[in-house]
Design an enzyme around this catalytic site. Sequence first.
Site, PDB file in Angstrom:
ATOM      1  N   THR A  31      -5.888  29.164   9.776  1.00  0.00           N
ATOM      2  CA  THR A  31      -7.027  29.272  10.594  1.00  0.00           C
ATOM      3  C   THR A  31      -6.844  31.236  11.027  1.00  0.00           C
ATOM      4  O   THR A  31      -8.175  31.687   9.973  1.00  0.00           O
ATOM      5  CB  THR A  31      -7.949  28.310  10.880  1.00  0.00           C
ATOM      6  OG1 THR A  31      -6.983  26.638  11.346  1.00  0.00           O
ATOM      7  CG2 THR A  31      -9.129  28.592  11.838  1.00  0.00           C
ATOM      8  N   GLY A  85      -4.758  30.036  16.254  1.00  0.00           N
ATOM      9  CA  GLY A  85      -5.341  28.903  15.933  1.00  0.00           C
ATOM     10  C   GLY A  85      -4.505  27.856  16.980  1.00  0.00           C
ATOM     11  O   GLY A  85      -3.834  27.907  17.503  1.00  0.00           O
ATOM     12  N   ALA A  86      -4.720  26.150  16.762  1.00  0.00           N
ATOM     13  CA  ALA A  86      -4.388  25.876  17.636  1.00  0.00           C
ATOM     14  C   ALA A  86      -4.253  24.457  16.413  1.00  0.00           C
ATOM     15  O   ALA A  86      -4.389  23.879  15.694  1.00  0.00           O
ATOM     16  CB  ALA A  86      -4.740  24.855  18.655  1.00  0.00           C
ATOM     17  N   ASP A  87      -2.192  23.107  16.851  1.00  0.00           N
ATOM     18  CA  ASP A  87      -2.390  22.281  15.472  1.00  0.00           C
ATOM     19  C   ASP A  87      -2.896  21.172  16.570  1.00  0.00           C
ATOM     20  O   ASP A  87      -3.584  20.180  16.184  1.00  0.00           O
ATOM     21  CB  ASP A  87      -0.750  21.723  16.026  1.00  0.00           C
ATOM     22  CG  ASP A  87       0.002  22.987  15.055  1.00  0.00           C
ATOM     23  OD1 ASP A  87      -0.334  23.564  14.022  1.00  0.00           O
ATOM     24  OD2 ASP A  87       0.743  23.039  16.014  1.00  0.00           O
ATOM     25  N   GLY A  98       2.670  26.822  16.992  1.00  0.00           N
ATOM     26  CA  GLY A  98       4.067  26.319  16.765  1.00  0.00           C
ATOM     27  C   GLY A  98       3.709  25.652  15.507  1.00  0.00           C
ATOM     28  O   GLY A  98       5.311  26.211  14.516  1.00  0.00           O
ATOM     29  N   GLY A  99       3.381  25.133  15.192  1.00  0.00           N
ATOM     30  CA  GLY A  99       2.856  24.628  13.642  1.00  0.00           C
ATOM     31  C   GLY A  99       3.715  25.587  11.957  1.00  0.00           C
ATOM     32  O   GLY A  99       4.210  25.797  11.302  1.00  0.00           O
ATOM     33  N   GLU A 106       2.970  34.097  19.431  1.00  0.00           N
ATOM     34  CA  GLU A 106       1.823  33.641  19.936  1.00  0.00           C
ATOM     35  C   GLU A 106       1.092  34.109  21.235  1.00  0.00           C
ATOM     36  O   GLU A 106       0.617  34.132  21.523  1.00  0.00           O
ATOM     37  CB  GLU A 106       1.233  32.381  19.528  1.00  0.00           C
ATOM     38  CG  GLU A 106       1.635  32.865  17.549  1.00  0.00           C
ATOM     39  CD  GLU A 106       0.594  31.343  16.446  1.00  0.00           C
ATOM     40  OE1 GLU A 106       1.704  30.469  17.794  1.00  0.00           O
ATOM     41  OE2 GLU A 106       0.575  31.255  16.091  1.00  0.00           O
TER      42      GLU A 106
HETATM   43  O1  DER Z   1       1.947  27.701  14.461  1.00  0.00           O
HETATM   44  C1  DER Z   1       0.497  28.529  15.091  1.00  0.00           C
HETATM   45  O2  DER Z   1       1.083  27.673  16.415  1.00  0.00           O
HETATM   46  C2  DER Z   1      -0.770  28.008  14.388  1.00  0.00           C
HETATM   47  O3  DER Z   1      -1.771  28.523  14.963  1.00  0.00           O
HETATM   48  C3  DER Z   1      -0.934  27.039  13.936  1.00  0.00           C
HETATM   49  O4  DER Z   1      -1.104  26.046  15.566  1.00  0.00           O
HETATM   50  C4  DER Z   1      -1.712  26.604  13.102  1.00  0.00           C
HETATM   51  O5  DER Z   1      -1.975  26.382  12.716  1.00  0.00           O
HETATM   52  P1  DER Z   1      -3.492  26.543  10.758  1.00  0.00           P
HETATM   53  O6  DER Z   1      -4.405  27.580  11.388  1.00  0.00           O
HETATM   54  O7  DER Z   1      -3.209  27.117   9.947  1.00  0.00           O
HETATM   55  O8  DER Z   1      -3.940  25.006  10.884  1.00  0.00           O
END
Ligand code: DER
Length: 232
Positions: A31, A85-87, A98-99, A106
Amino acid sequence: SPADRAKYAAAHRAAAFVEDGMRVGLGTGSTAAWLVRSLGQRQRDEGLRFRAVPTSQRTAEQAREEGIALVTLEEAGWLDLTIDGADEFDAEFNLIKGGGGALLREKIVAAASERMIVIADIGKEVGRLGAFPLPVEVIPFGWQATQRLIEETLEAADVLGREVRPRLAGGQPFVTDEGNYILDLHLGRIGQPRRLAMVLNQIPGVVENGLFVDICDMVIAGYADGRVELRD
Ligand code: DER
């Protein structure tokens, strides 16, 4: 894909919050990649000028390709805005991140910002955090002992699952930009995110965890039909 359209919609809307002269933290993930693309477009179309602190090497590389001026967090001192972004996100804007393996930088960058905006596909919204495995960054020295200490701590915490797995990349431990490892905690449900975040960071060997509490100020949720929802 529908998820891509949703991510692009949220990222494109967030890019509009960047004003001339701002010091901006750039997030990591798919994202955030749309955000970097949108900001590069705004620079080319509108002459927007801002300085950016990337939250990962891969975001730095993409930003450079877009012609975005990069500075270190030391050079910036403090940031006006971070967009990432966020998971998962819940109703209180607590996050699991952290995905993508970038949670340490971050969290440092987001915490050093006047404002933090999360951009996410609406599918990331949860009633309760924890379906997504919680990433915890640990130093390599004694990481298996750290893993055991985490498992023992989880037995005392208000969580359902207690499985802790080292994150692998090609059969080897995944190594973060800071040279650390990541353990993924499969908890299923996190009843008290604030408390768990504090408890985890007290464990010897733990550097940081992917629970972002009291950091996110606004969520821009994107939908597959291109609509966005701003919540703050
Ligand atoms: O690693 C992260 O924190 C990313 O921001 C993850 O949480 C969101 O990744 P995505 O936008 O590919 O879903």
